[in-house]
Design an enzyme around this catalytic site. Structure first.
Site, PDB file in Angstrom:
ATOM      1  N   GLY A   1      43.032  47.591  48.452  1.00 40.23           N
ATOM      2  CA  GLY A   1      44.462  47.628  48.686  1.00 40.23           C
ATOM      3  C   GLY A   1      45.060  46.377  49.439  1.00 40.23           C
ATOM      4  O   GLY A   1      44.182  45.542  49.484  1.00 40.23           O
TER       5      GLY A   1
ATOM      6  N   GLN B   1      46.183  37.914  51.001  1.00 39.48           N
ATOM      7  CA  GLN B   1      46.999  37.040  50.550  1.00 39.48           C
ATOM      8  C   GLN B   1      46.833  35.572  50.903  1.00 39.48           C
ATOM      9  O   GLN B   1      47.097  34.757  50.177  1.00 39.48           O
ATOM     10  CB  GLN B   1      48.547  37.336  50.837  1.00 39.48           C
ATOM     11  CG  GLN B   1      48.902  38.724  50.261  1.00 39.48           C
ATOM     12  CD  GLN B   1      50.092  39.525  50.833  1.00 39.48           C
ATOM     13  OE1 GLN B   1      50.658  40.374  50.624  1.00 39.48           O
ATOM     14  NE2 GLN B   1      50.926  38.752  51.917  1.00 39.48           N
TER      15      GLN B   1
ATOM     16  N   TRP C   1      55.426  36.903  66.770  1.00 42.96           N
ATOM     17  CA  TRP C   1      55.972  37.864  65.781  1.00 42.96           C
ATOM     18  C   TRP C   1      56.967  38.729  66.305  1.00 42.96           C
ATOM     19  O   TRP C   1      56.910  39.403  67.452  1.00 42.96           O
ATOM     20  CB  TRP C   1      54.788  38.846  65.412  1.00 42.96           C
ATOM     21  CG  TRP C   1      55.141  40.232  64.361  1.00 42.96           C
ATOM     22  CD1 TRP C   1      55.532  39.972  63.320  1.00 42.96           C
ATOM     23  CD2 TRP C   1      54.966  41.556  64.707  1.00 42.96           C
ATOM     24  NE1 TRP C   1      55.989  41.269  62.747  1.00 42.96           N
ATOM     25  CE2 TRP C   1      55.310  42.238  63.455  1.00 42.96           C
ATOM     26  CE3 TRP C   1      54.576  42.297  65.910  1.00 42.96           C
ATOM     27  CZ2 TRP C   1      55.351  43.593  63.451  1.00 42.96           C
ATOM     28  CZ3 TRP C   1      54.492  43.622  65.489  1.00 42.96           C
ATOM     29  CH2 TRP C   1      55.004  44.276  64.415  1.00 42.96           C
TER      30      TRP C   1
ATOM     31  N   GLU D   1      56.507  34.899  57.475  1.00 45.03           N
ATOM     32  CA  GLU D   1      57.697  35.746  56.543  1.00 45.03           C
ATOM     33  C   GLU D   1      58.867  35.446  57.144  1.00 45.03           C
ATOM     34  O   GLU D   1      59.095  35.529  58.634  1.00 45.03           O
ATOM     35  CB  GLU D   1      57.443  37.064  56.426  1.00 45.03           C
ATOM     36  CG  GLU D   1      56.322  37.437  55.455  1.00 45.03           C
ATOM     37  CD  GLU D   1      55.849  38.778  55.499  1.00 45.03           C
ATOM     38  OE1 GLU D   1      56.386  39.583  56.287  1.00 45.03           O
ATOM     39  OE2 GLU D   1      54.897  39.157  54.980  1.00 45.03           O
TER      40      GLU D   1
END
Length: 602
Positions: free
Chosen positions: A192, A214, A443, A499
């Site tokens: 996954g 990734q 984050w 991101e």
């Protein structure tokens, strides 16, 4: 959670977006009299005014540090108990360090959940051998490993039962100083989604299989092989690493790491706990421990103030002023003033993801402009009142030369929101020259509690003002404006993962003057020398998929500012990039989730 077709593990090409794509109170509680301590200063004078009593060094590591030896009964049952509690406790308050004394352990499977660290207590990983596994999988999240944060494995030798150990992690999950006598699988069962990750000072005798991962950064290690790549696989100083080939396959390979110094670690010398401080290396390649005892120095635990949750910032600062280092045992620490590190060579080491929460808008930790500070192994969680900064390395204007003995920031993670409301203008500020940022995840939360464009407002992730700063393993995500701003000269970054903020409500919310969006990584116009290798930025503007981001990277167009192997990705077509760096690089297009790349800039 959007769903994308999943490629087979043998030909993973395009992947979806992560995550939401988807004790006693230490010395403050005990009076000096009860501790049986006396003050040398007061003993030496007849002054009637009572003098401050010395804080003790050393002591018990507390209830959430669980120590095993080979004769301990019920080890597997205890490991399973901790895992049941922590498996899905993503924003819970439990914190654990599982420590294994040197020796051999048979038939164990240590499954690691959130805020759980496992480590051997030898000087070498081979001193503590587990015939079994240290496992991270994603059953708790239906086979999706993109939220397997905040856990670590260090200083162990593993002989996996099946021949391959599974370590399916995302951000803030370091694999340090490990010896795997077999292979290493970085994907969850079923292959996954996965979004990691970091390996350092480790030896994998067999092959590493990223499969669905990734991106990944591996530093100063040895691998028997590397199976595949998805978007961005970066290696520096890794024996057995694949050859440079970005973007097809997307391997960025540096023969050595320019400067590195491994993270401090707790070990046993006989029955005495000590903290080992590995020495600085230049042009490093391979592990520090492969041919004899690692080089460095060590400190007895008696030179550390062993802190427990509930201790005040004033007591932590008193311990530092007294000349002690800090060992933060697992738990949550509320701070009403900054921890102030002023002494050269000070070590602040956390166990089991010890978490600092600054209250009332204070900064959690500051250092002076001194040599050799080591900050390692803790999490800073922003409080509900906005902090202008959360971590400051060196004061504004710091200029001393620390090239021979830099400050290191290692496995220090910062979170704004997720566990509750949190705000901070700039999360991490690096003012001191020659600082090494070795693996951080900064984050602004995109899921959890207290999450929203203004709810967990955090404009900037990392700001580097100091010259000659090196980042190895830089993960910075979701900030309202710039994720990284670099003002210092001669800065270098090896591996960057980013991101942009998912939750931007519209184009106007991210407009940067005449520019569409704030770059993920911005080098200031005043900078004349800078270099980066293996840098990636992804967008997933799911609130308004029509948002356009001009570029992922912005920098002065000058020969001394160089980038190697850049990529931007639109995740499922939720927003688009017009360029990769400045005006260079093709736009992302459609819903293909295929990176746009630039091999060299300028």
């Amino acid at each position: 959670m959007p769903h994308f077709p999943m490629d087979s593990p043998d030909s993973v090409r395009s992947l979806p977006a992560r995550r939401s794509v988807l004790g006693a109170m230490a010395a403050t509680a005990a009076s000096p009299a009860l501790l049986g301590l006396s003050s040398p200063a007061s003993a030496a004078s007849a002054a009637p005014v009572a003098q401050p009593r010395a804080l003790p060094g050393g002591g018990d590591l507390g209830p959430n540090v669980i120590v095993f030896d080979p004769s301990t009964s019920g080890i597997q049952a205890k490991l399973d108990e901790v895992f049941r509690q922590q498996e899905s406790a993503q924003f819970g308050t439990g914190r654990y360090a599982l420590l294994f004394k040197p020796g051999t352990y048979n038939g164990l499977n240590a499954q690691l959940g959130f805020y759980t660290s496992i480590a051997g207590l030898g000087l070498s990983p081979d001193d503590t051998a587990i015939n079994g596994d240290v496992t991270v999988d994603a059953g708790w999240f239906n086979g999706n490993a993109t939220q397997n944060f905040w856990r670590s494995a260090e200083n162990l030798a593993l002989t996996p039962v099946s021949g391959t150990n599974r370590w399916a992690v995302a951000q803030a999950a370091p694999f340090r100083r490990m010896h795997v006598r077999g292979g290493l699988n970085l994907a969850p069962t079923g292959y996954g989604w996965a979004s990691g990750g970091y390996i350092a000072d480790s030896r994998i005798d067999g092959s590493v299989g990223p499969y669905s991962q990734q991106q990944w950064y591996t530093r100063d290690s040895s691998v028997g092989g590397w199976a595949n790549a998805v978007w961005n696989m970066v290696f520096s100083g890794v024996q057995g690493a694949p050859a440079q080939s970005f973007p097809n396959p997307p391997y960025t390979t540096l023969d050595t790491t320019p400067v590195s110094r491994e993270k401090p670690f707790l070990y046993l010398n006989g029955s005495e706990y000590r903290v080992f401080l590995p020495e600085r290396r230049t042009n490093a390649r391979g592990t520090t421990w492969g041919s004899g005892t690692a080089r460095g120095t060590s400190l007895p635990l008696t030179q550390f103030y062993v802190a427990r949750p509930g201790v005040t910032a004033a007591t932590l600062n008193a311990a530092l002023t007294q000349g002690l280092h800090l060992l933060l045992t697992p738990g949550i620490y509320h701070l009403d003033q900054p921890i102030q590190v002023d002494r050269a060579g000070t070590v602040v080491l956390g166990l089991g993801y010890a978490t600092l929460i600054p209250d009332n808008g204070v900064t959690a930790l500051r250092t002076a402009d001194v040599d050799g500070v080591r900050l390692a192994g803790f999490l800073i969680d922003a409080g509900p009142v906005n902090s202008s900064t959360l971590l400051e390395v060196g004061p504004t204007g710091a200029s001393a030369n620390h090239s021979a003995n830099p400050t290191t920031v290692q496995d220090v993670f910062i979170r704004i929101g997720g566990a509750g409301a949190g705000k901070a203008t700039t999360s991490m500020v690096i003012n001191s020259r020659h600082t090494i940022i070795d693996h951080t995840w900064v984050w602004r939360a995109d899921h959890g509690t207290g999450v929203g464009w203004e709810t967990n407002r955090a404009d900037y992730g990392i700001r580097v003002n100091g010259d000659d700063v090196l980042a190895t393993g830089l993960f910075v995500e979701h900030f309202n404006k710039y994720d990284v701003q670099w003002y210092g000269q001669r800065g270098r970054t090896i591996f960057f993962q980013n991101e942009k903020a998912y939750d931007a409500p519209n184009q106007a919310a991210i407009q940067n003057g005449n520019v569409k969006g704030y770059a993920a990584y911005k080098v200031a116009d005043s900078v004349t020398t800078h270099e980066g290798w293996g840098l990636g930025s992804y967008c997933y503007y799911n609130v308004d998929p029509t948002i356009v981001q001009h570029n992922g990277f912005a920098a002065p167009n000058t020969p001394g500012v160089k980038f190697h192997d850049l990529l931007v990705v639109s995740l499922g077509g939720q927003g688009q990039y017009e360029h990769v760096v400045n005006e260079t690089g093709a736009p992302t297009s459609g819903t293909s989730t295929v990176p746009s790349t630039v091999v060299s800039y300028p």
